[in-house]
Design a protein around this motif. Structure first.
Motif, mmCIF file in Angstrom:
data_model
loop_
_atom_site.group_PDB
_atom_site.id
_atom_site.type_symbol
_atom_site.label_atom_id
_atom_site.label_comp_id
_atom_site.label_asym_id
_atom_site.label_seq_id
_atom_site.Cartn_x
_atom_site.Cartn_y
_atom_site.Cartn_z
ATOM 1 N N ARG A 144 -51.753 -55.677 79.532
ATOM 2 C CA ARG A 144 -51.512 -54.343 80.157
ATOM 3 C C ARG A 144 -51.349 -53.352 79.076
ATOM 4 O O ARG A 144 -50.910 -53.401 78.049
ATOM 5 N N ALA A 145 -51.967 -52.270 79.616
ATOM 6 C CA ALA A 145 -51.930 -50.968 78.541
ATOM 7 C C ALA A 145 -51.466 -49.730 79.353
ATOM 8 O O ALA A 145 -52.357 -49.251 80.403
ATOM 9 N N ASN A 146 -50.317 -49.186 79.179
ATOM 10 C CA ASN A 146 -49.851 -48.045 80.105
ATOM 11 C C ASN A 146 -49.698 -48.372 81.371
ATOM 12 O O ASN A 146 -50.353 -47.483 82.143
ATOM 13 N N GLY A 147 -49.619 -49.615 81.831
ATOM 14 C CA GLY A 147 -49.620 -49.952 83.422
ATOM 15 C C GLY A 147 -50.879 -50.269 83.809
ATOM 16 O O GLY A 147 -51.048 -50.766 84.839
ATOM 17 N N GLN A 148 -51.937 -50.292 83.104
ATOM 18 C CA GLN A 148 -53.237 -50.609 83.480
ATOM 19 C C GLN A 148 -53.579 -51.774 83.116
ATOM 20 O O GLN A 148 -53.080 -52.521 82.185
ATOM 21 N N LEU A 149 -54.821 -52.348 83.797
ATOM 22 C CA LEU A 149 -55.349 -53.736 83.452
ATOM 23 C C LEU A 149 -55.713 -53.442 82.230
ATOM 24 O O LEU A 149 -56.665 -52.495 81.906
ATOM 25 N N ALA A 150 -55.676 -54.514 81.348
ATOM 26 C CA ALA A 150 -56.514 -54.485 80.133
ATOM 27 C C ALA A 150 -56.591 -56.031 79.433
ATOM 28 O O ALA A 150 -56.182 -56.916 80.052
ATOM 29 N N PHE A 151 -57.694 -56.065 78.690
ATOM 30 C CA PHE A 151 -57.834 -57.540 78.111
ATOM 31 C C PHE A 151 -58.215 -57.363 76.642
ATOM 32 O O PHE A 151 -58.794 -56.161 76.119
ATOM 33 N N GLY A 152 -57.744 -58.325 75.875
ATOM 34 C CA GLY A 152 -58.323 -58.634 74.538
ATOM 35 C C GLY A 152 -59.664 -58.990 74.582
ATOM 36 O O GLY A 152 -59.918 -60.099 75.458
ATOM 37 N N ALA A 153 -60.577 -58.731 74.094
ATOM 38 C CA ALA A 153 -61.973 -59.271 74.229
ATOM 39 C C ALA A 153 -62.350 -60.184 72.865
ATOM 40 O O ALA A 153 -61.986 -59.496 71.830
ATOM 41 N N TYR A 154 -62.952 -61.203 73.107
ATOM 42 C CA TYR A 154 -63.091 -62.104 72.077
ATOM 43 C C TYR A 154 -64.755 -62.347 72.068
ATOM 44 O O TYR A 154 -65.073 -63.076 73.303
ATOM 45 N N LEU A 155 -65.335 -62.387 71.243
ATOM 46 C CA LEU A 155 -66.905 -62.890 71.223
ATOM 47 C C LEU A 155 -66.987 -64.131 70.483
ATOM 48 O O LEU A 155 -66.380 -64.227 69.248
ATOM 49 N N ARG A 156 -67.755 -65.112 71.024
ATOM 50 C CA ARG A 156 -67.556 -66.539 70.400
ATOM 51 C C ARG A 156 -68.554 -66.446 69.380
ATOM 52 O O ARG A 156 -69.835 -66.188 69.580
ATOM 53 N N GLY A 157 -68.335 -67.057 68.366
ATOM 54 C CA GLY A 157 -69.258 -67.231 67.177
ATOM 55 C C GLY A 157 -69.847 -68.557 66.974
ATOM 56 O O GLY A 157 -69.388 -69.488 67.606
ATOM 57 N N LEU A 158 -70.969 -68.704 66.257
ATOM 58 C CA LEU A 158 -71.613 -69.797 66.004
ATOM 59 C C LEU A 158 -70.644 -70.908 65.552
ATOM 60 O O LEU A 158 -70.845 -72.105 65.572
ATOM 61 N N ASP A 159 -69.542 -70.431 64.644
ATOM 62 C CA ASP A 159 -68.334 -71.404 64.233
ATOM 63 C C ASP A 159 -67.680 -72.052 65.421
ATOM 64 O O ASP A 159 -66.661 -72.938 64.837
ATOM 65 N N GLY A 160 -67.771 -71.667 66.564
ATOM 66 C CA GLY A 160 -66.870 -71.999 67.423
ATOM 67 C C GLY A 160 -65.644 -71.080 67.597
ATOM 68 O O GLY A 160 -64.813 -71.545 68.657
ATOM 69 N N ILE A 161 -65.308 -70.182 66.810
ATOM 70 C CA ILE A 161 -64.241 -69.496 66.998
ATOM 71 C C ILE A 161 -64.448 -68.241 67.453
ATOM 72 O O ILE A 161 -65.735 -67.721 67.443
ATOM 73 N N ARG A 162 -63.725 -67.942 68.447
ATOM 74 C CA ARG A 162 -63.608 -66.428 69.200
ATOM 75 C C ARG A 162 -62.992 -65.466 68.279
ATOM 76 O O ARG A 162 -61.914 -65.541 68.026
ATOM 77 N N HIS A 163 -63.790 -64.387 68.004
ATOM 78 C CA HIS A 163 -63.473 -63.375 67.068
ATOM 79 C C HIS A 163 -63.154 -62.068 68.083
ATOM 80 O O HIS A 163 -63.824 -61.714 68.671
#
Length: 198
Positions: A144-163
């Motif tokens: 949440r951010a200032n009471g609002q819906l929020a998300f940490g966004a992660y992009l899946r890399g070719l190495d299998g790790i989400r950055h």
């Protein structure tokens, strides 16, 4: 004019902060500065800045033409959760039409500190088509951010790790999304979010 502004925003703000309300609005809403930075710039406190911003938003909302914007759903309500789930599903699957269907006609997308904004469904749809329509796979961590819906966004890399690609904050209006603000990775720590996920 000042008396009318006091009536609209609230007498308890005080004359000094009242004069700063336009500054707070511009610095926070237009330029995307963090509340800490605005408080320092205006020689004030974070609580005062947040209070001025909230009152100004409320005042502006009250003075929009009737039917212009519906109030947002109650935080954590089934309606808010359903909207969040639809957003995540559309984003993750690259469903641009589904994403655009969730947006209000006057939706605004911003990415502070980048000074550019995108306005309106068509423009925002084209913008997201260039980002998520390229076979990229995203994962989201709710917060949440200032009471609002929020998300940490992660992009899946070719190495299998989400950055991490940043934090996305949704502003809801009625049953739609009226604003999407993406902050860069520098804010991840404020939300207790890591830079990578296994």
């Amino acid at each position: 004019m000042e008396e009318r502004l006091k009536e609209v925003i609230g007498n308890e703000i005080g004359a000094a902060l009242l004069a700063r309300v336009p500054d707070v609005l511009i610095l926070r809403e237009v330029l995307g500065y963090h509340a800490d930075d605005v408080a320092e710039m205006l020689d004030s406190t974070v609580d005062s800045v947040n209070s001025a911003l909230e009152r100004a938003r409320t005042a502006l909302q009250r003075h929009l033409p009737p039917g212009e914007h519906e109030p947002p759903p109650v935080p954590d309500s089934p309606a808010a959760q359903e909207l969040a789930e639809k957003f995540v599903r559309a984003y993750q699957s690259g469903d641009i039409d589904g994403l655009v269907a969730l947006l209000t006609a006057d939706v605004r997308v911003s990415m502070p500190p980048i000074p550019y904004e995108y306005h309106g469904r068509d423009v925002v749809g084209r913008f997201y088509a260039s980002i998520i329509g390229q076979g990229r796979t995203y994962d989201f961590v709710p917060t949440r951010a200032n009471g609002q819906l929020a998300f940490g966004a992660y992009l899946r890399g070719l190495d299998g790790i989400r950055h991490a690609t940043g934090v996305i904050v949704l502003t809801l209006t009625g049953d739609g999304i009226s604003a999407i603000t993406r902050f860069d990775n520098s804010v991840l720590g404020c939300f207790g979010l890591p830079r990578t996920l296994p």
